[in-house]
Design an enzyme around this catalytic site. Sequence first.
Site, PDB file in Angstrom:
ATOM      1  N   GLU A 213       4.889 -20.197  27.906  1.00 46.56           N
ATOM      2  CA  GLU A 213       5.655 -19.961  29.132  1.00 46.56           C
ATOM      3  C   GLU A 213       4.897 -19.024  30.069  1.00 46.56           C
ATOM      4  O   GLU A 213       4.783 -19.263  31.266  1.00 46.56           O
ATOM      5  CB  GLU A 213       7.025 -19.331  28.810  1.00 46.56           C
ATOM      6  N   ARG A 269       9.431  -6.941  20.731  1.00 50.49           N
ATOM      7  CA  ARG A 269      10.768  -6.491  21.145  1.00 50.49           C
ATOM      8  C   ARG A 269      10.904  -4.969  21.146  1.00 50.49           C
ATOM      9  O   ARG A 269      11.952  -4.438  21.512  1.00 50.49           O
ATOM     10  CB  ARG A 269      11.823  -7.153  20.263  1.00 50.49           C
ATOM     11  N   GLU A 354      16.204 -10.959  16.566  1.00 51.23           N
ATOM     12  CA  GLU A 354      14.854 -11.331  16.135  1.00 51.23           C
ATOM     13  C   GLU A 354      14.418 -10.428  14.975  1.00 51.23           C
ATOM     14  O   GLU A 354      13.625 -10.828  14.129  1.00 51.23           O
ATOM     15  CB  GLU A 354      13.862 -11.232  17.308  1.00 51.23           C
ATOM     16  N   LYS A 513       7.923 -23.509  18.210  1.00 52.12           N
ATOM     17  CA  LYS A 513       6.724 -23.525  19.077  1.00 52.12           C
ATOM     18  C   LYS A 513       5.818 -24.688  18.683  1.00 52.12           C
ATOM     19  O   LYS A 513       5.322 -25.426  19.532  1.00 52.12           O
ATOM     20  CB  LYS A 513       5.938 -22.222  18.927  1.00 52.12           C
TER      21      LYS A 513
END
Length: 548
Positions: A213, A269, A354, A513
């Site tokens: 992305e 994160r 996550e 992915k």
Amino acid sequence: MRSPTELTAWQKLTEHKQEMASIEMKSLFEADPKRAEKYTTKAAGWTLDYAKNRANEKTLSLLNDLAKEAGLESAITGMFSGAHINNTEDRSVLHIALRASQAQETLMVDGVNVLEEVRSTLKQMEKFVAQLHSGEWKGHTGKTISDVVSIGIGGSYLGPKVVAEALTPYKKDDINVHFVANIDGSDITGKLKQLNPETTVFVISSKTFGTLETLSNANAARDWFLSNGGSEAAVSKHFAAVSSNVKKAVDFGMAEENIFPMWDWVGGRYSLWSAIGLPVAIAVGMENFYELLDGAHQMDEHFRTAPFEENLPVIMGALGVWYINFHNAQTHALIPYDHYLRAMPAHIQQLDMESNGKANLLNGDGVETDTGPIIWGGAGTNGQHAYHQLLHQGTRLVPVDFIAPLASHNPIGEHHTQLFANCLSQSQALMVGKTLEQAEQELRDAGATAEQVAKIAPHKVIKGNRPSNTLLTDKMTPATVGALIALYEHRTFVQGTIWGINSFDQWGVELGKVLGTDIFNRLVSDSDNSALDASTQALIKAFKKAQA
Ligand SMILES: O=P(O)(O)OC[C@H]1O[C@H](O)[C@H](O)[C@@H](O)[C@@H]1O
């Protein structure tokens, strides 16, 4: 590797759950006038009121025992000393180093003083931010920069975006900061429409510099720049990168001095405190970014040193385990009563889901318990007119964290008092509920007939006894926002440690992915798809037909 169910405290909590089954929170308050005082604790500018929980002294003491028996004390020491607690990737977990106090000079990890690297990157950020704000940094036609677009996704997007928004009152006027994440072309197209290529700088944030992305959006931004008066030679004046993969960023066309490093010991994160937070520093200035780091550091110190009985992340983490594993709570809601903090649930959702969306113990054995809950939420008071119905009367138990500042940045009229009143009344209503007698009386007082009372009253009953925490701070500042996010980071770690899972890898993201690349190749070629399931085959066909 032991399952948490084998711990003595876990077994005692299972029995204790039965003892608590018939006890309502309301009665705990009646029985102990000091309950609110006892179950309030403070750290790093935040006050946690956890009195509205289905917990008495025994519950809290058993939860404390559970955390200790699960090895939380040594896990904390391990994290702060740089041990490789991310065992599947054999890495340290050192977001705490990114906000270490200036007084600390060394934190040696695998023979390297990571604090030196952290500080030199902060200096590099200082220089870049100062050049942008002073106007010294010029675009390729000599104009000063008016807009910075951060391109990233996941941890390289959510944290910085949420914090920049939370700190809106601290924003500098001279530069607008924008965020682009989605591979959906509508995201970047919408942003580019508002921008002038001569006065725009793109910051490409990607730890790996390999995320589809981000690279697609970075390429779209470069194409836009090149086809609107820019040149390859000028790319370095309009593009910077934050990445641990310097080579890939250089190949993209970045000047090496505009590449900000990060390290494999920072999880995506948990990375907003690194140069991934550059968009925040640009938006609010470096001095406020340092305040943010300092607030997080205050919470780190509290987490590292405070006894578990007073330790906010430990209390909140252990209470979460109590609801998830002993009351079958499937979700946990975060409801900030602060407009600027409205996107925070999305960041904590990634952070927690996550981290703790795992089904294996550290040694690879399958877990026998539920692990991380579904994290969700949104701004109060808006949610009261949407999903709070389910919180009050739905069949599921949803523990809630209410988060609110005591003072507003925008004190107009009675707005803030109303906002705060709503926050308090929601936690109160969740706890006290409404009995059938109260509902009947209310209807009679409103002039309802006996028939109407009988018909309607049951629908107005609210069982109550629904738990919540309330987190208060004087004002949302860079320091208190930093401390709040650090609190949730450590809460996640507390829970992961109790469950015996690794909160710092994310292997589950990989399959999607890999399959995404495979399907992309099938969409753009005439491949034989007959080995795929019939549903995927049909969906591929539908897409191809639409493109024909
Ligand atoms: O920073 P990047 O390498 O581009 O990664 C961006 C994001 O993508 C991944 O899929 C991970 O699930 C996230 O943890 C990460 O933050």
